[in-house]
Design a protein around this motif. Structure first.
Motif, PDB file in Angstrom:
ATOM      1  N   THR A  29       0.800  -1.227   0.000  1.00 50.86           N
ATOM      2  CA  THR A  29       0.000   0.000   0.000  1.00 50.86           C
ATOM      3  C   THR A  29       0.838   1.285   0.000  1.00 50.86           C
ATOM      4  N   ALA A  30       2.156   1.144   0.261  1.00 49.67           N
ATOM      5  CA  ALA A  30       3.009   2.343   0.303  1.00 49.67           C
ATOM      6  C   ALA A  30       3.008   3.046  -1.056  1.00 49.67           C
ATOM      7  N   LEU A  31       3.003   4.366  -1.005  1.00 48.25           N
ATOM      8  CA  LEU A  31       2.926   5.175  -2.226  1.00 48.25           C
ATOM      9  C   LEU A  31       4.141   6.067  -2.359  1.00 48.25           C
ATOM     10  N   ILE A  32       4.556   6.291  -3.583  1.00 47.77           N
ATOM     11  CA  ILE A  32       5.561   7.326  -3.814  1.00 47.77           C
ATOM     12  C   ILE A  32       4.840   8.564  -4.346  1.00 47.77           C
ATOM     13  N   LEU A  51       2.001   8.243   7.284  1.00 51.91           N
ATOM     14  CA  LEU A  51       3.387   8.506   7.666  1.00 51.91           C
ATOM     15  C   LEU A  51       4.186   8.821   6.404  1.00 51.91           C
ATOM     16  N   VAL A  52       4.812   9.993   6.385  1.00 49.19           N
ATOM     17  CA  VAL A  52       5.492  10.469   5.189  1.00 49.19           C
ATOM     18  C   VAL A  52       7.002  10.460   5.410  1.00 49.19           C
ATOM     19  N   ALA A  53       7.736   9.603   4.691  1.00 51.14           N
ATOM     20  CA  ALA A  53       9.204   9.585   4.778  1.00 51.14           C
ATOM     21  C   ALA A  53       9.777  10.382   3.617  1.00 51.14           C
ATOM     22  N   ILE A  54      10.772  11.228   3.897  1.00 51.52           N
ATOM     23  CA  ILE A  54      11.375  12.042   2.845  1.00 51.52           C
ATOM     24  C   ILE A  54      12.478  11.239   2.156  1.00 51.52           C
ATOM     25  N   VAL A  55      12.255  10.916   0.879  1.00 50.80           N
ATOM     26  CA  VAL A  55      13.226  10.152   0.082  1.00 50.80           C
ATOM     27  C   VAL A  55      14.304  11.103  -0.432  1.00 50.80           C
ATOM     28  N   LEU A 108       7.821   8.904   0.449  1.00 48.93           N
ATOM     29  CA  LEU A 108       7.219   7.572   0.484  1.00 48.93           C
ATOM     30  C   LEU A 108       6.190   7.594   1.607  1.00 48.93           C
ATOM     31  N   ILE A 109       4.953   7.224   1.278  1.00 46.75           N
ATOM     32  CA  ILE A 109       3.873   7.348   2.256  1.00 46.75           C
ATOM     33  C   ILE A 109       3.279   5.991   2.628  1.00 46.75           C
ATOM     34  N   ILE A 110       3.202   5.718   3.926  1.00 45.37           N
ATOM     35  CA  ILE A 110       2.356   4.607   4.397  1.00 45.37           C
ATOM     36  C   ILE A 110       0.997   5.228   4.694  1.00 45.37           C
ATOM     37  N   PRO A 111      -0.014   4.864   3.896  1.00 42.87           N
ATOM     38  CA  PRO A 111      -1.302   5.558   4.020  1.00 42.87           C
ATOM     39  C   PRO A 111      -1.976   5.312   5.368  1.00 42.87           C
TER      40      PRO A 111
END
Lengths: 227, 227
Positions: A29-32, A51-55, A108-111
């Protein structure tokens, strides 16, 4: 798909400790997402993506007065994770944080929907969220101490030193307007202080650029607290 | 002992949802402590007593500059629970909050050792801690908005209105010094603004006491944000 899976374990190392099922759910389900410079990611309570991780790139979190005055709370860089964008998961969080991309930014987002499935049954994931929240709380408290206790020249010095430091240079591409916005002050106040710093031969001003001529004194000033 | 058990379920209703074993552990280890007015409960990272519920009285949480300047972050009243005094449980919390009793205060404490036994195996307890932290974070953000965006007269008006409101009266027992400390400003600045508010017939000043003469205009001023 392989790259995507690698991204998940790189930017959310917590997943290594998740069960196979949860791990798979996150990967599936993770989205870029990509945001252009100055694009808004989160505006008050108006979005709750997860949760938004900065790539790569940079996000700026700030508060804004009804009249549009802004104060930067903290910035997030590569590998940082924004928990505020999942703050709907945390009850009693009653304030509006705004988030914008400071440069072109890939995240990268875990919705939220995924987190809502995992959270109730995974204590480790909750601990992870708690730790992230505590970290941001610490960031905000640092900013608060700056606002409450640092005189404006010290805050400007700290900001110039930080920006130059990020770029690994002795100069920072900054307009007086940008500094005013960053620190929640008036442009006239900033200009007066920058001119003072120039007269003290700590910095040198040119169009849209500030060059540090005496880093030691700039750092000294940046560390100075008012009484 | 019976009274003590009642206190636990009254001030930590979360225990009703704990297992019999955890519930008993909390009841057996919970402590009642009394602090005199102005006594320090927590000084920077120097104490870590546990979850502190206010049975009666009032606690003030504040930050302090090296030079001793203080800014109040929030206040805790009856039934509030202080999570900061258990912040050692939360990794990455890197700032110093000070806590003092504003009046003679009685608290009920679940000691850190107890929480450390329950927390790893009780997801509900962790969620409870997370919610408390989010609540305090919201309180701090509110204060931050006041500091960053509210002009000093509005902050003073808000403070006077709040104190009078707490006492259910149209007056507040406050010295200029106490207001200065509360808002992290100089006494001279406070005095000048109070005199202005008096000349506007919004308040009336007497020794150690401020009487509100125009509550509507005081509230108006308190809600005013700078631009």
């Amino acid at each position: 798909m392989k790259t995507h899976e690698n991204l998940v374990s790189t930017y959310f190392p917590i997943t290594a400790n998740c069960s196979g099922e949860h791990n798979q759910l996150i990967r599936n389900t993770a989205l870029i997402k990509r945001f252009r410079k100055d694009e808004t990611i989160l505006h008050g309570g108006k979005a709750c993506s997860g949760l938004v991780a900065i790539v790569n790139g940079q996000l700026r979190a700030y508060i804004q007065s009804p009249a549009g005055k802004q104060v930067t709370l903290y910035r997030l860089y590569n590998y940082d994770v924004c928990v505020m964008s999942a703050s709907c998961l945390i009850k009693n969080m009653q304030f509006d944080i705004h988030l914008t991309a400071q440069s072109d930014t890939t995240v990268l987002i875990i919705p939220t929907a995924t987190i809502e499935l995992i959270n109730p049954v995974n204590p480790m994931f909750r601990q992870y969220t708690l730790d992230l929240l505590a970290q941001r709380f610490s960031d905000v408290m640092w900013t608060m101490e700056q606002i409450a206790f640092s005189p404006m020249p010290a805050r400007i010095a700290r900001f110039i030193a930080d920006v130059a430091n990020q770029n690994d240079e002795h100069s920072a591409l900054l307009t007086h307007d940008a500094i005013a916005k960053e620190l929640g002050s008036a442009r006239e106040v900033i200009t007066r202080i920058l001119k003072y710093l120039q007269s003290e031969e700590i910095i040198k001003l040119s169009r849209g650029k500030i060059t540090i001529t005496d880093l030691r004194r700039l750092e000294e000033l940046a560390n100075q607290l008012s009484d």
